[in-house]
Design a protein around this motif. Structure first.
Motif, PDB file in Angstrom:
ATOM      1  N   ASP A  26       0.858  -1.187   0.000  1.00  0.00           N
ATOM      2  CA  ASP A  26       0.000   0.000   0.000  1.00  0.00           C
ATOM      3  C   ASP A  26       0.894   1.238   0.000  1.00  0.00           C
ATOM      4  OD1 ASP A  26      -1.695   2.118   0.593  1.00  0.00           O
ATOM      5  OD2 ASP A  26      -2.780   1.040   2.155  1.00  0.00           O
ATOM      6  N   VAL A  27       0.903   1.971  -1.112  1.00  0.00           N
ATOM      7  CA  VAL A  27       1.769   3.145  -1.234  1.00  0.00           C
ATOM      8  C   VAL A  27       0.959   4.447  -1.310  1.00  0.00           C
ATOM      9  CG1 VAL A  27       3.709   1.878  -2.241  1.00  0.00           C
ATOM     10  CG2 VAL A  27       1.982   2.878  -3.746  1.00  0.00           C
ATOM     11  N   ARG A  28      -0.310   4.392  -0.926  1.00  0.00           N
ATOM     12  CA  ARG A  28      -1.178   5.573  -1.023  1.00  0.00           C
ATOM     13  C   ARG A  28      -0.636   6.770  -0.257  1.00  0.00           C
ATOM     14  NH1 ARG A  28      -6.717   2.634   0.429  1.00  0.00           N
ATOM     15  NH2 ARG A  28      -5.229   1.615   1.780  1.00  0.00           N
ATOM     16  N   ASP A  29      -0.020   6.534   0.895  1.00  0.00           N
ATOM     17  CA  ASP A  29       0.515   7.629   1.696  1.00  0.00           C
ATOM     18  C   ASP A  29       1.953   7.986   1.329  1.00  0.00           C
ATOM     19  OD1 ASP A  29      -1.874   7.772   3.088  1.00  0.00           O
ATOM     20  OD2 ASP A  29      -1.182   6.426   4.684  1.00  0.00           O
ATOM     21  N   ARG A  30       2.539   7.287   0.358  1.00  0.00           N
ATOM     22  CA  ARG A  30       3.939   7.488   0.002  1.00  0.00           C
ATOM     23  C   ARG A  30       4.140   8.165  -1.356  1.00  0.00           C
ATOM     24  NH1 ARG A  30       4.008   6.206   4.666  1.00  0.00           N
ATOM     25  NH2 ARG A  30       5.163   4.541   5.643  1.00  0.00           N
ATOM     26  N   THR A  31       3.141   8.031  -2.245  1.00  0.00           N
ATOM     27  CA  THR A  31       3.287   8.577  -3.592  1.00  0.00           C
ATOM     28  C   THR A  31       1.911   8.881  -4.172  1.00  0.00           C
ATOM     29  OG1 THR A  31       4.197   8.192  -5.796  1.00  0.00           O
ATOM     30  CG2 THR A  31       3.334   6.268  -4.658  1.00  0.00           C
ATOM     31  N   SER A  32       1.884   9.820  -5.080  1.00  0.00           N
ATOM     32  CA  SER A  32       0.620  10.130  -5.760  1.00  0.00           C
ATOM     33  C   SER A  32       0.516   9.395  -7.098  1.00  0.00           C
ATOM     34  CB  SER A  32       0.521  11.641  -5.987  1.00  0.00           C
ATOM     35  OG  SER A  32       1.574  12.076  -6.825  1.00  0.00           O
ATOM     36  N   VAL A  33       1.527   8.634  -7.430  1.00  0.00           N
ATOM     37  CA  VAL A  33       1.582   7.954  -8.718  1.00  0.00           C
ATOM     38  C   VAL A  33       0.606   6.777  -8.784  1.00  0.00           C
ATOM     39  CG1 VAL A  33       3.082   6.647 -10.279  1.00  0.00           C
ATOM     40  CG2 VAL A  33       3.946   8.664  -9.109  1.00  0.00           C
ATOM     41  N   THR A  34       0.481   6.038  -7.699  1.00  0.00           N
ATOM     42  CA  THR A  34      -0.361   4.843  -7.668  1.00  0.00           C
ATOM     43  C   THR A  34      -0.801   4.573  -6.241  1.00  0.00           C
ATOM     44  OG1 THR A  34      -0.520   2.567  -8.473  1.00  0.00           O
ATOM     45  CG2 THR A  34       1.543   3.188  -7.394  1.00  0.00           C
ATOM     46  N   ASP A  35      -1.776   3.687  -6.074  1.00  0.00           N
ATOM     47  CA  ASP A  35      -2.252   3.328  -4.742  1.00  0.00           C
ATOM     48  C   ASP A  35      -1.580   2.065  -4.201  1.00  0.00           C
ATOM     49  OD1 ASP A  35      -3.957   5.491  -4.765  1.00  0.00           O
ATOM     50  OD2 ASP A  35      -5.727   4.329  -5.333  1.00  0.00           O
ATOM     51  N   TYR A  36      -1.412   1.087  -5.080  1.00  0.00           N
ATOM     52  CA  TYR A  36      -0.821  -0.183  -4.666  1.00  0.00           C
ATOM     53  C   TYR A  36       0.233  -0.626  -5.668  1.00  0.00           C
ATOM     54  CZ  TYR A  36      -4.862  -0.664  -1.604  1.00  0.00           C
ATOM     55  OH  TYR A  36      -5.815  -0.456  -0.646  1.00  0.00           O
ATOM     56  N   MET A  37       1.257  -1.271  -5.130  1.00  0.00           N
ATOM     57  CA  MET A  37       2.228  -1.971  -5.963  1.00  0.00           C
ATOM     58  C   MET A  37       2.069  -3.443  -5.632  1.00  0.00           C
ATOM     59  SD  MET A  37       5.589   0.476  -5.952  1.00  0.00           S
ATOM     60  CE  MET A  37       6.582  -0.921  -6.233  1.00  0.00           C
ATOM     61  N   ILE A  38       1.964  -4.248  -6.672  1.00  0.00           N
ATOM     62  CA  ILE A  38       1.853  -5.690  -6.480  1.00  0.00           C
ATOM     63  C   ILE A  38       3.050  -6.320  -7.163  1.00  0.00           C
ATOM     64  CG2 ILE A  38       0.484  -7.756  -6.927  1.00  0.00           C
ATOM     65  CD1 ILE A  38      -2.013  -5.956  -6.873  1.00  0.00           C
TER      66      ILE A  38
END
Length: 116
Positions: A26-38
């Motif tokens: 879950d990268v929602r709080d880390r970047t505006s590029v995407t919500d999740y990296m799988i």
């Protein structure tokens, strides 16, 4: 389609084709590029390609129109950009070398799924 629904579709698509070591970050709080990296690993270049193809096919069947695929020619690392979700499908050695999980280690992990 909500990011949560899309995430579930992607994970199911990867599990259906026997992906190894699926990790959802879950990268929602880390970047505006995407919500999740799988991230997921394949057992061969052909398997990596099949995993990426499965993701693209399944999300398109569910009505997702945007799916940009990078790296399909090399098949060591294929990136599938779905907007809210970025999927990295890699050979284990490539995944270990780039160690994306370490780069995002401060981001909340959704746990591993599909590990065999």
């Amino acid at each position: 389609m909500q990011a949560e629904q899309l995430k579930d579709i992607v994970v199911n698509a990867l599990e259906d084709v026997k992906a190894k070591d699926i990790s959802v970050i879950d990268v929602r709080d880390r970047t505006s590029v995407t919500d999740y990296m799988i991230l997921a690993s394949g057992t061969s270049n052909r398997h990596v390609r099949s995993l990426a193809d499965s993701v693209v096919t399944d999300v398109k069947e569910k009505g997702v129109r945007y799916a940009n695929v990078e790296g399909a020619d090399a098949s060591d690392w294929i990136l599938v950009d779905l907007g809210d979700i970025v999927v990295h499908v890699m050979m284990p050695a490539t995944r270990e070398f780039y160690d994306l999980e370490r780069l995002w280690r401060d981001a909340p992990s959704m746990g591993a799924a599909g590990s065999e």
